[in-house]
Write a protein that holds these residues in place. Structure first.
Motif, PDB file in Angstrom:
ATOM      1  N   ASP A 295       0.991  -1.155   0.021  1.00  0.00           N
ATOM      2  CA  ASP A 295      -0.075   0.098   0.006  1.00  0.00           C
ATOM      3  C   ASP A 295       1.062   1.087   0.202  1.00  0.00           C
ATOM      4  O   ASP A 295       1.804   1.366   1.025  1.00  0.00           O
ATOM      5  CB  ASP A 295      -0.780   0.077   1.396  1.00  0.00           C
ATOM      6  CG  ASP A 295      -2.046  -1.250   1.102  1.00  0.00           C
ATOM      7  OD1 ASP A 295      -2.916  -0.682   0.982  1.00  0.00           O
ATOM      8  OD2 ASP A 295      -1.661  -2.080   1.363  1.00  0.00           O
TER       9      ASP A 295
ATOM     10  N   ARG B 197      -4.129   0.665   4.599  1.00  0.00           N
ATOM     11  CA  ARG B 197      -4.360   2.166   3.694  1.00  0.00           C
ATOM     12  C   ARG B 197      -3.911   3.122   5.042  1.00  0.00           C
ATOM     13  O   ARG B 197      -3.049   4.067   4.350  1.00  0.00           O
ATOM     14  CB  ARG B 197      -5.584   2.304   3.189  1.00  0.00           C
ATOM     15  CG  ARG B 197      -5.762   1.584   2.155  1.00  0.00           C
ATOM     16  CD  ARG B 197      -7.394   1.786   1.706  1.00  0.00           C
ATOM     17  NE  ARG B 197      -7.791   1.081   0.270  1.00  0.00           N
ATOM     18  CZ  ARG B 197      -7.759   1.652  -0.730  1.00  0.00           C
ATOM     19  NH1 ARG B 197      -7.367   2.867  -0.770  1.00  0.00           N
ATOM     20  NH2 ARG B 197      -7.949   0.908  -2.020  1.00  0.00           N
TER      21      ARG B 197
ATOM     22  N   ALA C 131       1.608   5.439  -0.303  1.00  0.00           N
ATOM     23  CA  ALA C 131       0.752   6.777  -0.041  1.00  0.00           C
ATOM     24  C   ALA C 131       1.812   7.763  -0.379  1.00  0.00           C
ATOM     25  O   ALA C 131       2.862   7.588   0.066  1.00  0.00           O
ATOM     26  CB  ALA C 131       0.176   6.613   1.192  1.00  0.00           C
TER      27      ALA C 131
ATOM     28  N   LEU D 247      -2.748   0.384  -4.571  1.00  0.00           N
ATOM     29  CA  LEU D 247      -2.465  -1.027  -4.066  1.00  0.00           C
ATOM     30  C   LEU D 247      -1.573  -1.896  -5.218  1.00  0.00           C
ATOM     31  O   LEU D 247      -2.155  -1.548  -6.531  1.00  0.00           O
ATOM     32  CB  LEU D 247      -3.695  -1.872  -3.953  1.00  0.00           C
ATOM     33  CG  LEU D 247      -4.752  -1.077  -2.864  1.00  0.00           C
ATOM     34  CD1 LEU D 247      -6.030  -1.926  -2.835  1.00  0.00           C
ATOM     35  CD2 LEU D 247      -4.040  -0.857  -1.615  1.00  0.00           C
TER      36      LEU D 247
ATOM     37  N   ASP E 209      -5.532   9.543  -2.755  1.00  0.00           N
ATOM     38  CA  ASP E 209      -5.448   8.306  -3.066  1.00  0.00           C
ATOM     39  C   ASP E 209      -4.357   7.306  -2.391  1.00  0.00           C
ATOM     40  O   ASP E 209      -3.210   7.620  -2.249  1.00  0.00           O
ATOM     41  CB  ASP E 209      -5.302   7.741  -4.606  1.00  0.00           C
ATOM     42  CG  ASP E 209      -6.750   8.347  -5.120  1.00  0.00           C
ATOM     43  OD1 ASP E 209      -7.730   8.452  -4.680  1.00  0.00           O
ATOM     44  OD2 ASP E 209      -6.595   8.967  -6.254  1.00  0.00           O
ATOM     45  N   VAL E 210      -4.606   6.020  -2.115  1.00  0.00           N
ATOM     46  CA  VAL E 210      -3.307   4.877  -1.763  1.00  0.00           C
ATOM     47  C   VAL E 210      -3.387   3.957  -2.839  1.00  0.00           C
ATOM     48  O   VAL E 210      -4.430   3.472  -3.204  1.00  0.00           O
ATOM     49  CB  VAL E 210      -3.734   4.632  -0.161  1.00  0.00           C
ATOM     50  CG1 VAL E 210      -2.762   3.347   0.122  1.00  0.00           C
ATOM     51  CG2 VAL E 210      -3.663   5.551   0.613  1.00  0.00           C
TER      52      VAL E 210
ATOM     53  N   ARG F 139      -0.845   5.765   4.896  1.00  0.00           N
ATOM     54  CA  ARG F 139      -0.659   7.522   4.987  1.00  0.00           C
ATOM     55  C   ARG F 139       0.121   7.833   6.213  1.00  0.00           C
ATOM     56  O   ARG F 139       0.624   8.837   6.194  1.00  0.00           O
ATOM     57  CB  ARG F 139      -2.241   7.691   5.042  1.00  0.00           C
ATOM     58  CG  ARG F 139      -3.112   7.481   3.925  1.00  0.00           C
ATOM     59  CD  ARG F 139      -4.361   8.313   3.920  1.00  0.00           C
ATOM     60  NE  ARG F 139      -5.005   8.244   2.638  1.00  0.00           N
ATOM     61  CZ  ARG F 139      -6.048   7.327   2.623  1.00  0.00           C
ATOM     62  NH1 ARG F 139      -6.449   6.340   3.525  1.00  0.00           N
ATOM     63  NH2 ARG F 139      -6.980   7.051   1.407  1.00  0.00           N
TER      64      ARG F 139
END
Length: 317
Positions: free
Chosen positions: A16, A96, A18, A27, A24-25, A100
């Motif tokens: 994941d 996620r 960031a 994948l 958005d993250v 972040r």
């Protein structure tokens, strides 16, 4: 142009990713093909810092690939990342959210970038860890042997015999690896010149404390976790305690110190003097651990084997 900060949460099959400030993250499947694609993408992005957590070795392929092309990768302790999250008011945890959070940590704290160990050192560490695992299982089986029904004891004894053979095999492989590497061979010889340091202690120090000989004694004591930490607040003066650091190195240093108190004249005299001054034995033992670490650091730094008189004098200064 504003600096770019990236956080990557690593799991077994997925990454994941960031970017600080982006909504958005991404994948990304975690495989070699996608590692190479991500490396090219991040090279073009030229981030100021890329932060990921240490996840039991899962992060190593990605981190080494990114560092190989000069990207500023910082691998942080998961406990530090969670503490940063709690301090930031972020209590929830998902992949996620973690990505972040790591991007934010990169932007706000800019964790230091440290070179990752090379393949040889990673393999040596893996051997040291495996030996530790096998000896822990052996200790558990020895405990079970005393309490298990008589009918089961032959099974446990057979397992104990196999475990003993495996420990001996791992010891031989460790010594072969150390002796075949010029730098490690010299380092092992220097460390083992200090009374109290045997082959297992030397192997752990070489594998898990490569900073030995390159830091000051205070920095090294803090890194290993044998530096007393203050606990003061207002008029309260709390008891100093050791905490944190590299637990595996600290455990092996403890065992070495127990031996050194018997066979190393400088450490024995230092420990005895503290006890005679009324220090609790546990406090004196921790102080002796710190002194032994200082001696090992000096031996590694100066590349001079243990010499009783000079080091015995220096250890009291």
């Amino acid at each position: 142009m504003a600096n770019t900060y990236v956080g990557i949460d690593v799991s077994k099959h997925q990454l994941d990713l960031a970017v600080w400030g982006a909504a958005d993250v991404d994948l990304i499947p975690y495989d070699q093909e996608n590692i190479e694609a991500l490396r090219d993408r991040l090279t073009a992005l030229a981030p100021d810092r890329i932060v990921m957590e240490a996840t039991g070795g899962l992060e190593v392929p990605l981190a080494t690939s990114l560092q190989a092309v000069g990207l500023p990768v910082a691998v942080v302790n998961p406990r530090q990342a969670r503490a940063f999250g709690r301090a930031s008011g972020q209590l929830a945890k998902t992949d996620r959210i973690d990505a972040r959070l790591l991007a934010r940590m990169a932007a706000k704290l800019r964790p230091p970038v440290r070179p990752l160990p090379d393949t040889d050192l990673r393999d040596l560490r893996a051997l040291v860890v495996r030996r530790r695992q096998v000896t822990a299982i052996r200790a558990q089986e020895k405990t079970r042997l005393d309490t298990t029904p008589a009918a089961m004891r032959p099974h446990i004894q057979a397992h104990l015999d196999w475990l003993q053979t495996e420990v001996e095999r791992l010891d031989r492989e460790l010594q072969d690896r150390l002796q075949s590497h010029p730098c490690w061979s010299r380092q092992t010889e220097l460390l083992r010149s200090v009374p109290g340091v045997g082959p297992v202690v030397a192997a752990v120090l070489v594998a898990e404390l490569p900073e030995l000989g390159h830091l000051s004694r205070r920095q090294l004591a803090a890194l290993v976790g044998v530096a007393p930490l203050n606990r003061d607040s207002g008029q309260l003066r709390g008891q100093r305690r050791i905490w944190g650091g590299r637990a595996s190195v600290r455990r092996i240093l403890y065992m070495a110190t127990v031996t050194a108190i018997r066979y190393n004249p400088a450490i024995r005299d230092f420990y005895t003097r503290l006890c005679d001054q009324g220090k609790p034995r546990k406090v004196a033992l921790v102080a002796a651990m710190r002194k032994l670490l200082t001696v090992l650091n000096a031996v590694s730094r100066d590349q001079v084997p243990w010499q009783t008189e000079p080091l015995s004098t220096a250890i009291h200064t």
